[in-house]
Design an enzyme around this catalytic site. Structure first.
Site, PDB file in Angstrom:
ATOM      1  N   LYS A 174      -2.620   6.595   1.219  1.00 31.46           N
ATOM      2  CA  LYS A 174      -2.509   6.979   2.631  1.00 31.46           C
ATOM      3  C   LYS A 174      -1.566   8.164   2.742  1.00 31.46           C
ATOM      4  CE  LYS A 174      -2.356   4.755   7.192  1.00 31.46           C
ATOM      5  NZ  LYS A 174      -3.762   5.068   7.519  1.00 31.46           N
ATOM      6  N   GLU A 218     -16.203   6.610   4.554  1.00 32.26           N
ATOM      7  CA  GLU A 218     -15.302   6.261   5.662  1.00 32.26           C
ATOM      8  C   GLU A 218     -15.810   6.810   6.985  1.00 32.26           C
ATOM      9  OE1 GLU A 218     -11.155   6.546   5.354  1.00 32.26           O
ATOM     10  OE2 GLU A 218     -11.035   5.451   3.473  1.00 32.26           O
ATOM     11  N   ARG A 254       0.832  -1.203   0.000  1.00 30.22           N
ATOM     12  CA  ARG A 254       0.000   0.000   0.000  1.00 30.22           C
ATOM     13  C   ARG A 254       0.866   1.251   0.000  1.00 30.22           C
ATOM     14  NH1 ARG A 254      -4.560   0.639   4.554  1.00 30.22           N
ATOM     15  NH2 ARG A 254      -2.723   1.065   5.846  1.00 30.22           N
TER      16      ARG A 254
END
Length: 339
Positions: A184, A220, A82
């Protein structure tokens, strides 16, 4: 083992300076070998792109003390991949999976006495990050980069822990429809500070974001992923290009399907259709699993299983996941790296 003077049973999710952190510099087209250092501060150029243009990304993963004294690192390969995706999105050089994992191992071993004891419900949280540094002023990729990993012992992210928490739908957006929501990167979290603060000031654990394009679908929960348990024995989580692919989320979806015989669905979760869920939760590395007691939207409160008690399915998923992480339950192949 000699542990630091820490109240392990009452650990929060707060910064605690540990002894060593790993650091490596990218310069002249390659990463240096990297070293462990004691200094927890960085000296960087005032022109660093991380400061001005948000060219930076980070990860979060945990190491756990098992009953037999061994150490479990949970799915570090997923975090490494990721981070590579985040780096590619921001035009930063990524580190290899092997380099990422070895840096984490080095930090864990150097700070082993900071891993909370088995039974305390705490873990050692690792924070790998990459930032753009070096002398620069134009909007362009940095001339140099820093990759570092530090660690802290942590407890629950939400103060209620494994108890239902109340959330409110935010009027703000976390990320743009075709932006960096699936990476992220720090900018996503900077955007969440104001709406999160507003929610907490009004007595909620955090806010929930709707999709930025239509404002009709849940995306989210603060800095965690949303999932719901339907009355049809399904576990459902939002499918969106602006949602972070959470490693905890992917793990619980697999466990729910393979060990609890739930049907897994990744699809639109319309805020107008909350009645389809008997239970709901937020999940992430920091939050683990936090049951959602209620969601408030347009001044109407929707209550799930209970505002006081954890639903049975979420309880089973939580026990299965944490049992694997702490070594009490057998893990799917490749999930645990023994340190």
């Amino acid at each position: 083992m000699s542990y630091p003077n820490i109240d392990w049973k009452n650990l929060a999710f707060d910064y605690i300076k540990t002894d060593f952190r790993f650091i490596s510099v990218w310069k002249d087209g390659e990463w240096q070998e990297g070293i462990l250092i004691r200094d927890n501060s960085l000296k960087i150029s005032e022109g660093s792109t991380a400061l001005h243009y948000g060219q930076q990304c980070f990860e979060g993963l945990k190491a756990y003390r098992c009953k037999d004294g061994s150490i479990n690192l949970f799915r570090p390969n997923m975090n490494a991949r990721r981070m590579q995706h985040s780096c590619n999105r921001l035009l930063m050089p990524s580190v290899t999976e092997e380099f990422f994992i070895q840096a984490c191992i080095d930090v864990i071993k150097a700070n082993e006495h900071f891993i909370p004891p088995y039974g305390s419900n705490g873990a050692l949280y690792l924070r790998p990050y990459i930032i753009g540094v070096g002398d620069n002023i134009g909007v362009r990729p940095a001339p140099e980069y820093i990759f570092s990993v530090f660690c802290i012992p942590v407890g629950n992210y939400f103060k209620n822990g494994m108890k239902p928490s109340d959330f409110i739908i935010s009027n703000f957006d976390r990320a743009a429809p075709n932006g960096t929501g699936a990476a992220k990167v720090g900018g996503n979290y900077a955007a969440s500070l104001m709406p999160g603060n507003i929610a907490k000031a009004n007595g909620f654990a955090d806010c929930i974001y709707l999709d930025p394009l239509t404002h009709s679908k849940i995306e989210e929960v603060g800095s965690a992923n949303f999932f719901g348990i339907s009355y049809n024995n399904e576990i459902i989580t939002p499918k969106s290009s602006s949602v972070l692919p959470g490693i905890t989320k992917l793990s619980i979806l697999q466990l729910a399907q393979e060990r609890l015989n739930l049907k897994v669905l990744e699809e639109d979760v319309f805020v107008s259709e909350l009645d389809r869920f008997q239970e709901a939760g937020a999940c992430g590395t920091a939050a683990v699993i936090t049951p959602i007691g209620s969601i408030t939207y347009l001044e109407k409160q929707h209550i799930f299983y209970s505002k006081e008690e954890v639903g049975p399915t979420i309880r089973k998923i939580y026990n299965e996941l944490t049992g694997i992480q702490f070594g009490d339950i057998s893990a799917p192949n490749g999930w645990i790296l023994k340190i």
